[in-house]
Enzyme design. Structure first.
Site, PDB file in Angstrom:
ATOM      1  N   GLY A  34       0.840  -1.197   0.000  1.00 49.10           N
ATOM      2  CA  GLY A  34       0.000   0.000   0.000  1.00 49.10           C
ATOM      3  C   GLY A  34       0.870   1.240   0.000  1.00 49.10           C
ATOM      4  O   GLY A  34       2.101   1.165   0.122  1.00 49.10           O
ATOM      5  N   SER A  38      -0.212   4.468   4.636  1.00 43.16           N
ATOM      6  CA  SER A  38      -1.502   3.751   4.619  1.00 43.16           C
ATOM      7  C   SER A  38      -1.727   2.942   5.892  1.00 43.16           C
ATOM      8  O   SER A  38      -2.862   2.611   6.229  1.00 43.16           O
ATOM      9  CB  SER A  38      -1.586   2.834   3.397  1.00 43.16           C
ATOM     10  OG  SER A  38      -0.562   1.851   3.428  1.00 43.16           O
ATOM     11  N   GLY A  39      -0.646   2.606   6.586  1.00 46.58           N
ATOM     12  CA  GLY A  39      -0.777   1.854   7.838  1.00 46.58           C
ATOM     13  C   GLY A  39      -0.221   0.448   7.791  1.00 46.58           C
ATOM     14  O   GLY A  39      -0.501  -0.368   8.667  1.00 46.58           O
ATOM     15  N   SER A 108       5.979  -1.798  -2.180  1.00 48.34           N
ATOM     16  CA  SER A 108       6.009  -2.736  -3.319  1.00 48.34           C
ATOM     17  C   SER A 108       4.997  -2.320  -4.386  1.00 48.34           C
ATOM     18  O   SER A 108       3.988  -2.987  -4.580  1.00 48.34           O
ATOM     19  CB  SER A 108       5.791  -4.190  -2.858  1.00 48.34           C
ATOM     20  OG  SER A 108       4.694  -4.332  -1.988  1.00 48.34           O
TER      21      SER A 108
END
Length: 199
Positions: A34, A38-39, A108
């Site tokens: 992500g 985003s966490g 990624s």
């Protein structure tokens, strides 16, 4: 790079199955992908704590941490990002072979690289988790101040700004961190693992 012909794989006297039996659980990769902010790391570490509390051996491979050591020689060019993910995939495979659950928290950004990671680890031991969050929310959070620097041109090739992020086409799970709490996200992941008899 072509592997020299004199490099030959040496089989271990202790198999992955032996180690899984000793650990009393299976081993696999939870691949969190992500945007920055985003966490991913937060959720990966929260899941890791829950697994630890259940006596499930695990380790979190975090993007920044790995770039401080193993991958500190890599830039953020397209080629180096691909190499970054290739190395992490190979390390993840070693963890799985050791009977350990590995949680990777890496942007990624490219589908091709994540599919290569799945191929290296093996499809049945690779769980792709898309940590979805609108870029506006990620920028609002901006825990490391990276978006601000990227907007000023201080960080080139920044994912979501001047470098693309390719969303997963069919992830095992999608977690929406702009509407789901960390606790809710962790429970969704744990329930998925239970349903698949992975834990």
């Amino acid at each position: 790079m072509i592997k020299p012909h004199h490099i030959i794989w040496h089989d271990s006297s202790i198999t992955k199955e032996d180690r899984q039996k000793q650990n009393n659980h299976s081993s696999f990769v939870l691949w969190f992908t992500g945007l920055s902010g985003s966490g991913k790391s937060t959720i990966a570490n929260a899941v890791a704590k829950e697994l630890y509390d259940r006596n499930i051996r695990n380790y979190v491979l975090d993007g920044d941490n790995v770039r401080n050591g193993l991958n500190r020689d890599l830039s953020f060019s397209y080629e180096d990002r691909t190499e970054n993910i290739r190395r992490i995939s190979e390390v993840s495979k070693l963890f799985v072979d050791n009977g350990t659950v590995v949680l990777t928290a890496f942007i990624s950004p490219f589908i091709q690289d994540r599919e290569k990671a799945r191929e290296i680890v093996s499809d049945e031991e690779f769980v792709e988790i898309f940590v979805a969050c609108p870029i506006e929310e990620c920028e609002k959070r901006d825990p490391k101040g990276l978006y601000s620097k990227a907007r000023k041109g201080e960080i080139p090739d920044f994912t979501g700004i001047d470098s693309p992020y390719e969303e997963p086409l069919s992830p095992a799970l999608t977690i929406h961190t702009n509407v789901q709490s960390v606790t809710e996200s962790v429970e969704i992941i744990l329930q998925y693992l239970k349903n698949r008899n992975l834990i």
